[in-house]
Design an enzyme around this catalytic site. Structure first.
Site, PDB file in Angstrom:
ATOM      1  N   GLY A 176      -6.016  12.135 -20.635  1.00 39.16           N
ATOM      2  CA  GLY A 176      -5.050  11.575 -19.705  1.00 39.16           C
ATOM      3  C   GLY A 176      -4.448  12.694 -18.883  1.00 39.16           C
ATOM      4  O   GLY A 176      -3.947  13.676 -19.439  1.00 39.16           O
ATOM      5  N   ALA A 177      -4.524  12.564 -17.560  1.00 40.45           N
ATOM      6  CA  ALA A 177      -4.138  13.677 -16.687  1.00 40.45           C
ATOM      7  C   ALA A 177      -2.740  14.230 -16.970  1.00 40.45           C
ATOM      8  O   ALA A 177      -2.577  15.443 -17.164  1.00 40.45           O
ATOM      9  CB  ALA A 177      -4.267  13.258 -15.219  1.00 40.45           C
ATOM     10  N   ARG A 220     -11.325  21.219 -18.880  1.00 39.49           N
ATOM     11  CA  ARG A 220     -11.761  19.989 -18.206  1.00 39.49           C
ATOM     12  C   ARG A 220     -11.557  20.212 -16.718  1.00 39.49           C
ATOM     13  O   ARG A 220     -10.445  20.075 -16.193  1.00 39.49           O
ATOM     14  CB  ARG A 220     -10.991  18.766 -18.709  1.00 39.49           C
ATOM     15  N   GLN A 238     -12.695   4.230 -23.858  1.00 37.93           N
ATOM     16  CA  GLN A 238     -11.259   4.483 -23.890  1.00 37.93           C
ATOM     17  C   GLN A 238     -10.435   3.234 -23.592  1.00 37.93           C
ATOM     18  O   GLN A 238      -9.328   3.072 -24.112  1.00 37.93           O
ATOM     19  CB  GLN A 238     -10.926   5.607 -22.910  1.00 37.93           C
ATOM     20  N   LYS A 297     -11.773   8.072 -13.775  1.00 38.03           N
ATOM     21  CA  LYS A 297     -12.794   7.808 -14.779  1.00 38.03           C
ATOM     22  C   LYS A 297     -14.025   7.148 -14.174  1.00 38.03           C
ATOM     23  O   LYS A 297     -13.916   6.322 -13.264  1.00 38.03           O
ATOM     24  CB  LYS A 297     -12.210   6.916 -15.867  1.00 38.03           C
ATOM     25  N   ARG A 318      14.810  -4.198  18.757  1.00 40.38           N
ATOM     26  CA  ARG A 318      13.433  -4.514  18.341  1.00 40.38           C
ATOM     27  C   ARG A 318      12.854  -3.446  17.433  1.00 40.38           C
ATOM     28  O   ARG A 318      11.936  -3.714  16.667  1.00 40.38           O
ATOM     29  CB  ARG A 318      12.570  -4.717  19.587  1.00 40.38           C
ATOM     30  N   GLU A 321      15.921   3.228  31.233  1.00 43.51           N
ATOM     31  CA  GLU A 321      15.252   2.764  32.462  1.00 43.51           C
ATOM     32  C   GLU A 321      16.018   1.682  33.191  1.00 43.51           C
ATOM     33  O   GLU A 321      15.784   1.431  34.367  1.00 43.51           O
ATOM     34  CB  GLU A 321      13.830   2.273  32.131  1.00 43.51           C
TER      35      GLU A 321
END
Length: 512
Positions: free
Chosen positions: A48-49, A90, A194, A246, A398, A435
Site C-alpha cells: 500500500g503506497a 519497490r 489482495q 495495481k 453572471r 464598456e
C-alpha cells in the site's frame, strides 16, 4: 498514530501485521533490521503506497539507531546505503522513496530526530486519509445521482495500506457511515489476490455489503449496469495525470469509459510525482512467475511455463474522471476544449443593441441551461490552472455561475465580488471604467488572505475593465492573481492585452 496503526515503533523494532497471511491468520512481524524490512516489502507483507512511505521512514530510523556509534562521528554513509536499498525495494511506488527522503532530511540531527520524522509522517497520513476520503465521498455523491451507491474497487486501499482509514476504501467507509452504500464490488486483484484477501476482510469487518468478483468479471458488471462508480488508489501519479496502480486498473478504466461510469482515483499528494512527466516514464515492477503458476504451493499450470507478471499498469489521464487528494480535486483529462468551444459558441446568442444602441451583446444563458456543458467548462478551467490557485474569485453577476461551478469542481473557496452596497463590511472597493460606463466593485477585506492566489472568473471578457478592477482588489489585499478564466473572449476589444502579463484562459474566442 491511530489506536491500532498499520506500522508501529516498539523499542527499536517495527511492528506490523503480515498482510500475506490474512485473512485466515494474523501474524505479527517484529522487524529489527533493514534487511528484514526490505524482505517484508518485497514479498508484500507490507504494501500500500502510504504504508510503504511510513515503512521507508521507519526503516531509515532502524538504520540510524543500528549505526549509532559511527553515525555520531559523522559517518552517515552506512545509513544512506541502507536508505538507497529501501527506496529501491519497490520501484513503482513513489511513496516508499518519498518516506525514505523525509526521514533522511533529519539525519544530521541524530537517530531520535529521524524517528520523530517517521512518527510525524505516520500521524500526518491519518489526517491526509480522512481529508482525501471525505473530499472523495463528496465528489462521488455529486457524480452519482443514486441515494445509495454501488461501488467497484480494485486492489486494497484500506487501513492496512495506509496510516489511517484508507484512500479509496476510506471514501467507501465514509459513505457507508452515512448509509449511502448499497454494494461494494471488490475484485480479486493480482498479485496475491489482495482484493479477495484484504479488501473483503476489511469490508466484512466493517459490515459493509460487498461481493467478490474475479478481475475479468468487472467488465460484465459494468456492462450490466450494476456499478455507479469505480474508485481506486494509486502507487504513482505522473505530472500529467497518468496513474500507475495495481495491474488490472487500466482495463477497468477503459471499460468504465465505455459505459460512462465515473472512474475516480483517490491518493495522497505525496503520490503525485512531479519529476515523472508521464506514465511512460514510470518503472513497472515485475513479480516472480510462481505467483501465477502456483497457488499456496500447488502448481496450476505446466512446468516451465513462462510468465508475464507486472505488478502495476498505467492508466492514461484521459480515462481518469478525477484524482482526489487531501488538498484538491484534479481533473487530468482535458474535457475537450475544442468540442467545448463549439458547444459554447452554439449555445451563445447575439442580442443586438443591448444594453444600448450599437452594442452586440453575447448572451450565455444557453450555456447555463446545460449542466453538462457548464460542468465541462468548469473542469476545463480547473485543469488549465491545476492547483496554481487557492481561491476562486467570481464577478457579479453572471460570473457567479461560472465561479460556483469552478469552486465545486476544485473544492476551492469561492469569493464574490459585487457592486457597491451589496456586501457587509469591512470592504475594499475600486472604481473602474467598463464598456458601458463607470461602476464600483467591492470585496470583503478578509475574503482572500495575503498568501492566497486568486483565479478570477467571469463569463465574458470584453475590454477587460471589470477583470482588471477585480485584480486590483485582490492585489491590494496582499494576495496574488493566479490568472483569469472566462467562457468567452471578444477578441476585438483588447481584453487580453489589458490584463497582461497575467495568464488568460478563454474556452471560446469570438474574433468577429
Amino acid at each position: 498514530m491511530t489506536a491500532d496503526p498499520t506500522l508501529a515503533w516498539d523499542d527499536g523494532a517495527i511492528v506490523t501485521v503480515d498482510q500475506t497471511a490474512l485473512p485466515h491468520r494474523r501474524n505479527v512481524l517484529r522487524i529489527t533490521t533493514v534487511d528484514e524490512l526490505i524482505d517484508a516489502i518485497a514479498r508484500l507483507a507490507i504494501r500500500g503506497a502510504p504504508a510503504l512511505g511510513i515503512a521507508g521512514a521507519l526503516g531509515v530510523a532502524l538504520s540510524a539507531y543500528r549505526h549509532g556509534s559511527a553515525y555520531r562521528h559523522g559517518a552517515d554513509e552506512p545509513v544512506r546505503r541502507d536508505a538507497a536499498r529501501l527506496a529501491a525495494a519497490r520501484p513503482t511506488a513513489v511513496n516508499l522513496a518519498w518516506g525514505v527522503d523525509r526521514a533522511l532530511s533529519r539525519l544530521a540531527e541524530g537517530a531520535d530526530a529521524v524517528l520523530a520524522e517517521a512518527t510525524a509522517l505516520a500521524e500526518e497520513d491519518e489526517r491526509v486519509n480522512r481529508a482525501a476520503s471525505s473530499r472523495a465521498a463528496d465528489l462521488l455523491r455529486e457524480l452519482c445521482p443514486r441515494p445509495r451507491l454501488r461501488i467497484l474497487t480494485h486492489c486494497h486501499t484500506g487501513r492496512l495500506a495506509t496510516g489511517g482509514v484508507g484512500t479509496a476504501l476510506g471514501a467507501v467507509h465514509h459513505l457507508a457511515g452515512q448509509g449511502q452504500v448499497e454494494m461494494v464490488f471488490a475484485t480479486e486483484t493480482r498479485p496475491l489476490l489482495q482484493g479477495a484477501r484484504l479488501t473483503v476482510w476489511e469490508l466484512r469487518d466493517a459490515a459493509i455489503p460487498h461481493r467478490l468478483l474475479v478481475d475479468s468479471a468487472a467488465a460484465s458488471a459494468l456492462a450490466a449496469g450494476l456499478v455507479d462508480c469505480v474508485v481506486v488508489g494509486a502507487d504513482r501519479i505522473a505530472a500529467n495525470g497518468d496513474v500507475a496502480n495495481k495491474i488490472g486498473t487500466y482495463p477497468l478504466a477503459v471499460v468504465a469509459a465505455r459505459h460512462r461510469v465515473p472512474f475516480v482515483v483517490i491518493a495522497p499528494e505525496s503520490t503525485i510525482d512531479e519529476a515523472t512527466p508521464c506514465g511512460a516514464a514510470i518503472s513497472i515492477e515485475q513479480r516472480p512467475g510462481d505467483e501465477v503458476t502456483s497457488i499456496a504451493g500447488v502448481d496450476t499450470t505446466c512446468a516451465g511455463t513462462e510468465v508475464f507478471n507486472p505488478a502495476f499498469d498505467v492508466t492514461p489521464r484521459d480515462l481518469v474522471t478525477a484524482i482526489v487528494t487531501e488538498d484538491r480535486l484534479w481533473y487530468p483529462a482535458d474535457p475537450g476544449t475544442g468540442d467545448l468551444a463549439d458547444r459554447i459558441d452554439r449555445l451563445a446568442t447575439v442580442v443586438e443593441d443591448f444594453p444600448r444602441p450599437g452594442v452586440r451583446f453575447r448572451d450565455l444563458a444557453g450555456v447555463y441551461a446545460q449542466p453538462a456543458t457548464l460542468g465541462a467548462a468548469a473542469h476545463a478551467l480547473a485543469a488549465a490552472y491545476r492547483d496554481a490557485f487557492s481561491h476562486v474569485v467570481a464577478v457579479e453577476a453572471r460570473g457567479f455561475m461560472v465561479g460556483t461551478a469552478v469552486a465545486l469542481a476544485t473544492g476551492k473557496p469561492l469569493v464574490l465580488v459585487r457592486k457597491a452596497g451589496k456586501l457587509p463590511g469591512p470592504l475594499r472597493s475600486v472604481k473602474y471604467d467598463l464598456e458601458y460606463g463607470e461602476d464600483v466593485l467591492e470585496m470583503q477585506e478578509s475574503a482572500v488572505p495575503p498568501d492566497g492566489r486568486a483565479l478570477i472568473v467571469d463569463d465574458v471578457l470584453a475590454t477587460g475593465g471589470t477583470l482588471a478592477a477585480v485584480a486590483k482588489l485582490v492585489t491590494e489585499s496582499g494576495a496574488a492573481v493566479a490568472g483569469f478564466g472566462v467562457l468567452l473572449e471578444l477578441a476585438g476589444l483588447g481584453g487580453v492585452r489589458r490584463l497582461h502579463p497575467h495568464r488568460v484562459v478563454a474556452l471560446q474566442t469570438d474574433r468577429s
